[in-house]
Every structure is written in C-alpha cells, then in structure tokens.
Design an enzyme around this catalytic site. Sequence first.
Site, PDB file in Angstrom:
ATOM      1  N   GLU A 184       0.858  -1.184   0.000  1.00  0.00           N
ATOM      2  CA  GLU A 184       0.000   0.000   0.000  1.00  0.00           C
ATOM      3  C   GLU A 184       0.897   1.237   0.000  1.00  0.00           C
ATOM      4  O   GLU A 184       1.006   1.947   1.005  1.00  0.00           O
ATOM      5  CB  GLU A 184      -0.920   0.009   1.230  1.00  0.00           C
ATOM      6  CG  GLU A 184      -1.942  -1.116   1.231  1.00  0.00           C
ATOM      7  CD  GLU A 184      -2.684  -1.279   2.547  1.00  0.00           C
ATOM      8  OE1 GLU A 184      -3.748  -1.905   2.539  1.00  0.00           O
ATOM      9  OE2 GLU A 184      -2.177  -0.776   3.589  1.00  0.00           O
ATOM     10  N   GLU A 306      -6.510  -7.643  -0.451  1.00  0.00           N
ATOM     11  CA  GLU A 306      -6.959  -7.584   0.944  1.00  0.00           C
ATOM     12  C   GLU A 306      -8.418  -7.154   0.971  1.00  0.00           C
ATOM     13  O   GLU A 306      -8.813  -6.216   0.266  1.00  0.00           O
ATOM     14  CB  GLU A 306      -6.125  -6.589   1.769  1.00  0.00           C
ATOM     15  CG  GLU A 306      -4.686  -6.995   1.990  1.00  0.00           C
ATOM     16  CD  GLU A 306      -3.957  -6.037   2.923  1.00  0.00           C
ATOM     17  OE1 GLU A 306      -4.642  -5.288   3.655  1.00  0.00           O
ATOM     18  OE2 GLU A 306      -2.715  -6.019   2.896  1.00  0.00           O
TER      19      GLU A 306
END
Length: 498
Positions: A184, A306
């Site tokens: 991320e 995710e």
Amino acid sequence: MKKLLLLSAVTSLVSSIAWGDTAFTGIRDNITPLEFTADMAPGVNLWNTLDAVCGAPADLGSETCWGNPRTTKAMITDMKNRGFKTLRIPVTWYNHMGSAPNYTIDRAWMDRVEEVANYAFDNDMYVIINIHHDDYDEGKYRSWLSPTYNRQNASIDQLRKVWTQIANRFKNYGDYLIFETMNEPRAVGTPQEWTGGNAEHRDVVNKLNLAAVNAIRATGGNNASRFIMTPQVGATGHAAIYDLEIPNNDNKVIVSIHNYGPFSFTLQQPGTNRWGTQQEIRNLQNDIKSYYDNFTSKGRAVVIGEWGAADKSNLADRVKYYEVFAEASKQYKVAPISWIYSYDRNSRTWKYPALEDAIFKTYGATNAVTVPGKIEAENYTSQSGVQNEGTSDVGGGQNIGYIENGDYSEYEIDVDTAGDYYVTFRVASNTSGGKIDVYSNGSKLGSVNVNNTGGWQNWRDVSKTLTLSQGKQKLRLVYVGSGGQGNYLLNINYIDIR
C-alpha cells in the site's frame, strides 16, 4: 426450529501431493490473464507474520513478534484443505537487509520466506510475495519506500536492488508464483495517506512500479514473463482507476487493489457492526463492478489482495458481507484474497466456519479428504439440519450438533486403496442417542450406534469396520433416532478412517 441452517461448506483435507507441485511448473503460454486470476480465486493472507516489525535489526524471531505462532506447513495445509487456492505472503524486508549501496537481504530471512512459500507450493497453491511494511517513516529504522519527489530517486534505487535479489532467488519457480511490487505505497503521515494520495504521490508510485517490473523482468528466466501485481497509492481502487499506469503496457501485469469498504463497518472502531441494507449491498456491488468497467472488461486482470470485516460480535452481518463480496468478485472477474478470516493458527481451528462458508457458497471447493485420514465433522460439503458449535474436546475447534432424526452431513473423500477401514466417530450425547447410517455414493455401508455419554461435551469413540471402494466418493452420514423436532440425538467432533 434450529438456531441456524447452514446450506453448504467445504471439505477439510486434501489428498497428499509431491513436494513443490506448483513450484517448478514453468510458464503457461496458453492461459489468459483473466483465466489466471480466475484460477487463483479465492485466497487468504498470511497476515502479521513475515510482515511483522518489532524493532531492527531483526532476526527470524520477528515472525512471531505480533502474536502469531511460527508458521508450519500444517497451517498452510489447513488453509488449502479449507478450499483456498492462493496464499498471499506479506513480507517486510527493511529490517532484514543491509545498508546502501547494496541493501543485501539477510540470507536466513530469504531462506525463511522461500521455506514458507514452499509450504504453499507443496499444497498445489498459488503464492504472492510482496514488499509490505517498508514504507518510509521517520520513526522506523531503515524504512525507505516513499512516493514523494524528494525521495523518489533513493526509493527507486533501493527498490530495484531489493527486487533484483528477490527475483533472482525465485526465478526458477513457475507462474504459480506472483510478485507484488508494493503493498500500500503511500506518503506516511500526510493527509492523503489513506485517500488515494495526491498527484505527486500517484506519479511517483507509477515510476516505482515501472522500476520494480523492469528489475524483475531483467533477471530473466521465468521472471521475464511472470505475472506481477502493481498497486496505486494505498492500493485504493479509485487511485488505480484514475491514475495507475501499467508498466510498459505489459499484459502480464495485474492490477492490485484492496477494498475494506465501507470502512465504518469493516475496520473502524467502534464504527458500526451493522451491514446489509439494499443500498449497502448495491454500493459494494457497484464498487467491485467499477473494477470490471475499468479493467477486467478490457482484459486487464485484477486481484483484490486484501478485504474482509473485523469481528464486532456481528457474525450474521459479516457472513452477509462475505457472501455479497464473493458473489460480486466472481461476477466481475476479480480474484478476492481475504485478509480477515476465522482460522486460528494457535489452535489450528476455524473459529467461525460460516464466514468461510459464505465465500465458498460462490467458490465451491472440490478438494476431497484423503483416506486413510481424519475428517473434521464441521467441514462438510453439504448438510441438512446440523449446526456448528465450539467444542471443549481435546484440541478445541468446532463440532456439529443440534442433530435431529433425518438430518445428515456429507463429505467428499478420496480412498487410496479399496478395502476394509476402521472408522472411528468421536461423539457425545446427553439423551438416548441415536444411530449413524453411513452411505457412499448412495449405497449404505453400515451403521453405528451412539449411546448417552453423560453430556453434550463428554466425548467417546464409537467405531465400525466399513468397506470402501477406491477413488473419490461422497460419504454421507444420516442421523436416525426417536423423537420429534427439538429432540437432539448426538454431537460429532470428527471421523477418523484408518
């Protein structure tokens, strides 16, 4: 009335396979990107483990410093046996590497990452390896990855050298191994950290992705055409839709997205523990549909690396969320890799199997229990009337209970050799008990009687020799006993066939 009626689930065990069954399979030239990601679905993350950070420099003990036990092959086998096809292995590298200019990764750490990856390859799974918590933060020792112009050149230099090392170590592995350039990527501590970044951050992330992909490709071998996942800032979907540049327009690049929407339900504390109105369902479906509209409808593969909803004592709402998420993911051709699921690695049990059942309602599993072997009773492929509950039997986990006359549970098994098998049922009863009729592919094999054991958690073994044919078959247990609705017969924890 039963408290709950679960309509389907998946088996718990899979047949044994040789080491590295998906490790050295080469590169499949005849598989499209969308076929590839469809075959990956669904998957799970090995979270808070190889990505754990507890100071630096670190040794192999960092794997357990966030509370998870050291990973074993048996744990990964449990995940595969539940029906998951992909293991995403988040890995933090900065506290296991040397300083500039080489940034040499500790050999012991690289060995451990490969060892865990091989646990999944042993189980015929896909594996995703990434760079996870290396985001630049002044408070972290040697953290380095930053999507800012100020640190762009340094980040690119280190990213190239880190990925060159990882890619060289794994270059002989086949295409069941996927690299993910970053987790991320974001400007830590800025107002835009979790909102998709600003123009500068997104521009630098595109340059970082390009540098990582080029470094991987340059190592040659299978890496020249391996699938690689690339995110935009924070791995947010809207940042990817508006600003993700595919490095070299490479058709083997997969878009990497994380989706925890709505945040107030999935992760925010306290947030809300309620979800499932028609508008909320449409919002989630439309969110995932946007990935189809912008990527998969055009042949660009997407992995949601995710997703999931944290436990807020709201299992029913979470189950509904997982059902909708899985259905939409399959409909819109993206591969969901859940971060939040109910497997407890300390006890090696599925605490809330209804959560995973909600995924497999869409992604049905076909793995059969190998015989000789042990079947956890709650891991049926289909059932009528039975319910899962926590057990106090040795080993913990779940048993099935609330069983009435005419209920059944069914399991897929794969018998190595035809012959007589000693079948042990781990049972408990606080009534007069009942009888278990055992069928294989519709033919009755025999019956076993269950008497009162003195309590619903007072466990006893009852056994019967049964003759099984070779190969895959459906083993159905039909429960027979006197009494009407609400007169429960027995509980079962597991069935052991030897």
